[in-house]
Design an enzyme around this catalytic site. Structure first.
Site, short mmCIF file in Angstrom:
data_model
loop_
_atom_site.label_atom_id
_atom_site.label_comp_id
_atom_site.label_asym_id
_atom_site.label_seq_id
_atom_site.Cartn_x
_atom_site.Cartn_y
_atom_site.Cartn_z
N GLU A 108 0.81 -1.21 0.10
CA GLU A 108 -0.09 0.18 -0.07
C GLU A 108 0.95 0.92 0.08
OE1 GLU A 108 -2.42 -1.79 3.37
OE2 GLU A 108 -4.07 -0.94 2.39
N GLU A 128 -4.09 -9.27 3.76
CA GLU A 128 -4.84 -8.81 4.87
C GLU A 128 -5.96 -9.85 5.19
OE1 GLU A 128 -3.51 -6.71 2.95
OE2 GLU A 128 -2.91 -4.91 4.01
#
Ligand code: 3H9
Length: 688
Positions: A108, A128
């Site tokens: 990210e 995640e």
């Protein structure tokens, strides 16, 4: 320039600043790293002599994500969001240099940079969801803008990473560097500066944000959630990327992340993440014990199990020889392996060339002497003690000194097998689960005489071939099957008391298992157990009656359920209901209707009780080891964290009381709570 703090370094190469993080082993973005990055970014932004910036990592990987150990603790500023804000605020070209696994928050962060450059072996991903989370640092908003919502959703909901070449083709990467990453990224950055390339942030790209195909993709990806919350949150967040302005989508992503990270499911999944890694640390292997080198393997037996094990070796690039007694059996085994690979190729899971490469690593022979070159031999012959002892006595003669000699037995006494050789220190169990090339669990059975370095070798080999190895002690059924046997007894008892197979299975599936015990029994086939029981003079009232009526399971189109021709969908069968009712009548058992909640407790609690005994006996070293076994080998819902973790959440006093009640009602003394449960419950503690 120089050290910003113990984890972040800032240096210059001409007019380019290079920020390097170093937080072994995987450069998790812990607080010190985040603080160092913000400080370094501030300095280079204000330094007029710097024309461009590179963010890189030392060691084996680019940031593998947020620091999972910080979840559940009070947040410490700067958060990852603030780091990313500082990245996006950079007025000069900012390039991420990726190697290893740029995962989660690390990926990210890279998505917020102007450019991304990687070496060919790098992988990027947002795993995640495997921790019961969603990407919480803008990943659900930036990735759809970069590669389109449909592709982004797939990466986010599956959590599976992609290779650098695919990331380049998708437009995630701007360049793949050949050779040295640092030299390559500096050259790339110089070109960006020289060409005056426009600096466009991913957040500002809207052209790929099309809704078309999204709803179908979301439906397909979340069809079988079985109680997991995170994938649905992932879908919601990516949908927001299409429907909401960037800042609002980001805000909503943050809210969803905070809800998940404080929720029970993610806590349970994080427990499994760490328990899996803990399981690799085996008590009793002294520090500094070196695994024996493994350059080739051999498998005795070309059956389904042997073939699957050989595939595990080939998949990991290790040459392997399959030994079978006759040419025909051998050829049939090799054909089965080839057919397995072909099926994967036709599903698109493997390239044809790669299949050839793997097949070339597997050779077949009918002479046992051929195992003389192997560093590890895994016996996978029929489950018969005398046969296995003969194999090991022969192995002793032909296997090379120091070779690890493993048996794939699922029930037999590994110590007795070891005594068939004069080198019991080399003998251990490697219990694969079927299909061996697919299932991740590997129970490694430590015998009384197993040498620590032989054990370390099996654990290291297990990880190398992509398994999750858990070391267990010798007992009937080891950990997984021994606990499962408790469930089977109780499942039969439930039928006699009034439950139907479809009710028991529905309760177990409702709990989160992929399949109920009776559908599973039908898949495995009922006749083998029946024959074994007949041989031993034992009887299982319902299952034997089913077999006498030729209900052998899926293979005969009827077992505990019936099956339409060509279908594997279990359907309730009135004939089965009659057979059960008759069996209950023969045993004088009154039948009643049983609530789903009771079914669940009686399917789960006796297994936990057996798990407690397993801990008492030291067969498993830690409750987390048992949890890992159940999640990876038996489909225990990962979001419930494994049976022992689940028991801790319920409270052991409750478990003790319910087990006592069921023992009372059934008169089955094995249902009495284990001493460990009594003790821990009295102390107000859990297994952990
Ligand atoms: C996230 O990023 C959230 C964000 O979206 C939003 C934030 C606001 N943290 O697996 P290994 C430890 S969530 C802390 O044996 P490998 C691990 O416990 C995160 N520790 O190595 C082990 O410790 P020990 C998203 C971590 O080479 C050691 O490192 N990222 C972390 O087989 C070695 O690990 C992920 O989910 C971490 N993030 O595999 C990635 N990662 O030696 C999770 C590892 O004491 N990690 N450790 O037992 C992995 O998938 C693998 O570790 C990786 C390396 C593939 C990176």
């Amino acid at each position: 320039m120089g050290n910003i703090n113990a984890s972040v370094d800032l240096r210059r190469d001409g007019e380019i600043a290079i920020i390097t993080a170093d937080n072994p082993p995987v450069n998790a973005l812990k607080h010190e790293v985040r603080a160092g990055l913000v400080e370094a970014l501030g300095r280079v932004r204000d330094d007029a002599g710097i024309k461009a910036v590179v963010i890189a990592c030392a060691g084996r990987t680019f940031f593998a994500g947020a620091d999972i150990t910080e979840f559940g603790k009070p947040p410490q500023a700067p958060g990852l969001g603030e780091v990313i804000a500082a990245v996006e605020a950079m007025p000069k070209p900012l390039v991420a240099a990726l190697h290893g696994t740029a995962f989660g928050g690390g990926f990210e962060l890279a998505l917020a940079c102007h450019f991304r450059v990687a070496i060919a072996s790098a992988r990027v991903g947002l795993p995640e969801v495997k921790l019961g989370l969603l990407p919480g640092a803008g990943g659900t908003q930036r990735l759809p803008r970069l590669i389109g919502p449909e592709k982004a959703l797939k990466m986010i909901v599956t959590g599976d990473p992609i290779e650098a070449c695919e990331a380049l083709a998708d437009g995630i990467l701007d360049e793949i560097v050949e050779g040295d990453l640092t030299a390559g990224v500096i050259a790339f950055t110089r070109r960006v500066v020289a060409e005056g390339r426009p600096l466009r942030l991913v957040r500002d790209r809207e052209e790929k944000l099309v809704a078309e195909g999204f709803a179908d993709a979301a439906e397909a990806l979340t069809r079988r959630l079985r109680g997991r919350e995170a994938p649905a949150a992932c879908v919601e967040a990516v949908r927001n990327a299409i429907t909401l302005p960037f800042e609002e989508g980001l805000k909503r992503e943050g809210e969803l992340f905070r809800k998940l990270v404080t929720g029970d499911q993610s806590k349970a999944q994080r427990h499994i993440f760490f328990a899996e890694r803990e399981a690799a640390r085996v008590p009793g292997i002294p520090q500094g014990t070196n695994p024996r080198p493994i350059t080739s393997g051999a498998v005795i037996g070309a059956g389904t199990m042997g073939g699957g094990i050989a595939m595990c070796f080939a998949n990991a690039g290790i040459p392997v020889t399959i030994v079978e007694t006759g040419r025909d059996l051998l050829q049939r085994g090799l054909d089965r392996v080839a057919a397995n690979y072909r099926a994967t190729v036709s599903r698109g899971g493997l390239g044809a060339e790669e299949m050839e490469r793997r097949m070339a690593l597997i050779s077949g022979v009918t002479e046992l002497d051929a195992v003389g070159a192997a560093d590890v031999v895994i016996e996978a012959v029929f489950e018969d003690m005398d046969l296995k002892k003969r194999v090991f006595a022969d192995l002793e003669r032909v296997a090379k000194t120091n070779a690890v000699l493993a048996t794939n037995t699922s029930t037999l006494d590994v110590d007795e097998i070891a005594r068939a050789t004069s080198r019991p220190q080399d003998v251990l169990g490697m219990h694969f689960f079927s299909p061996a090339n697919v299932m991740r669990l590997l129970e490694i059975v430590r015998g009384a005489a197993t040498a620590p370095d032989a054990l370390a070798t099996a654990v290291a080999l297990g990880r190398r071939i992509g398994k999750v190895p858990v070391t267990v002690g010798v007992c009937y059924g080891f950990v997984g099957n021994r606990m499962l046997a408790r469930r089977s007894v109780e499942a039969e008892r439930l039928l006699l008391e009034g439950a139907l197979p479809q009710e028991v299975d529905a309760a177990v599936v409702g709990f989160g298992f992929p399949m109920g015990p009776f559908a599973m029994a039908d898949m495995a086939g009922l006749d083998v157990g029946w024959l074994i029981r007949k041989g031993r003079g034992e009887r299982n009232e319902i299952e034997d009656a089913l077999c006498e009526a030729r209900h052998f399971g899926q293979k005969t189109g009827k077992g505990y359920f019936r099956y339409e021709p060509g279908s594997r969908t279990p359907l309730p069968d009135s004939e089965v209901e009659r057979i059960i009712a008759e069996a209950a009548a023969r045993l004088n058992r009154p039948r009643r209707s049983i609530a789903q909640e009771e079914i669940v407790e009686r399917m789960i609690f006796p297994m936990i009780n057996e798990g407690a005994r397993i801990l008492e006996e030291g067969i498993a070293a830690r409750p987390g080891d048992i949890d890992v076994i159940w999640v990876y080998g038996y489909g225990w819902p990962v979001w419930r964290g494994g049976p022992m973790y689940y028991a801790d959440q319920l409270g052991l006093a409750h478990l003790r009381d319910r087990l006592s009640l069921y023992a009372e009602q059934s008169g089955d003394e094995t249902l009495r709570p284990a001493a460990l449960i009594h003790r821990l419950a009295a102390e107000g503690r859990g297994f952990a």
